[in-house]
Write a protein that holds these residues in place. Structure first.
Motif, PDB file in Angstrom:
ATOM      1  N   GLU A  22       1.817  11.843   0.906  1.00 35.81           N
ATOM      2  CA  GLU A  22       1.730  13.088   1.500  1.00 35.81           C
ATOM      3  C   GLU A  22       2.349  14.149   1.472  1.00 35.81           C
ATOM      4  OE1 GLU A  22       1.127  11.842   5.623  1.00 35.81           O
ATOM      5  OE2 GLU A  22       0.079   9.985   5.045  1.00 35.81           O
ATOM      6  N   SER A  31       1.199   5.491   0.137  1.00 34.09           N
ATOM      7  CA  SER A  31       0.608   6.559   0.427  1.00 34.09           C
ATOM      8  C   SER A  31       1.234   7.923   0.140  1.00 34.09           C
ATOM      9  CB  SER A  31       0.251   6.733   1.923  1.00 34.09           C
ATOM     10  OG  SER A  31      -0.652   5.683   2.337  1.00 34.09           O
ATOM     11  N   GLN A  76       0.875  -1.183  -0.032  1.00 37.10           N
ATOM     12  CA  GLN A  76       0.192  -0.187   0.212  1.00 37.10           C
ATOM     13  C   GLN A  76       0.843   1.296   0.128  1.00 37.10           C
ATOM     14  OE1 GLN A  76      -3.251   0.095   2.916  1.00 37.10           O
ATOM     15  NE2 GLN A  76      -2.962   2.310   3.165  1.00 37.10           N
TER      16      GLN A  76
END
Length: 122
Positions: A96, A94, A92
């Protein structure tokens, strides 16, 4: 559910490569219903067990499949954890950034590079 998960645990703990396990039932970050759970299997060091985690999984699959009333999906996880999010997938990612313009710039580039990767599932 507890009885079925304990039955799986007994089968898993018989494997010579398994050191210990932790079992979780009910709603949390990964389980969205009461009738689901997780089992984290801790393997002995590679030098001691002599098999990769994937090989141990292949050996365990037919054994755990014989436990009635429950299905266990086994997947290896990497030793390095960068984030604390729990996911039903092996990887996964991410992105940011405190700067929304920078995030908007990099997001499509990361997605495009991921799609071009030979191992990409996107």
């Amino acid at each position: 559910m507890a009885e079925r998960q304990q039955a799986l645990a007994r089968v898993i703990l018989k494997d010579p490569a398994v050191l210990s396990l932790s079992s979780f039932i009910g709603i949390d970050g990964a389980n969205t219903t009461i009738n689901s759970g997780r089992i984290q299997i801790n393997l002995k060091p590679l030098a001691e067990r002599g098999l990769s985690a994937s090989d141990v999984i292949r050996r365990l699959q037919p054994e755990v499949a014989q436990v009635d009333g429950i299905t266990l999906f086994l997947q290896p996880i990497q030793d390095l954890t960068v984030e604390d999010r729990i996911s039903r997938t092996q990887f996964q990612y991410s992105l940011e950034d405190v700067d929304p313009k920078e995030l908007a710039y990099w997001t499509p580039r990361v997605i495009e590079n991921s799609r071009r990767s030979p191992s990409s599932a996107m």
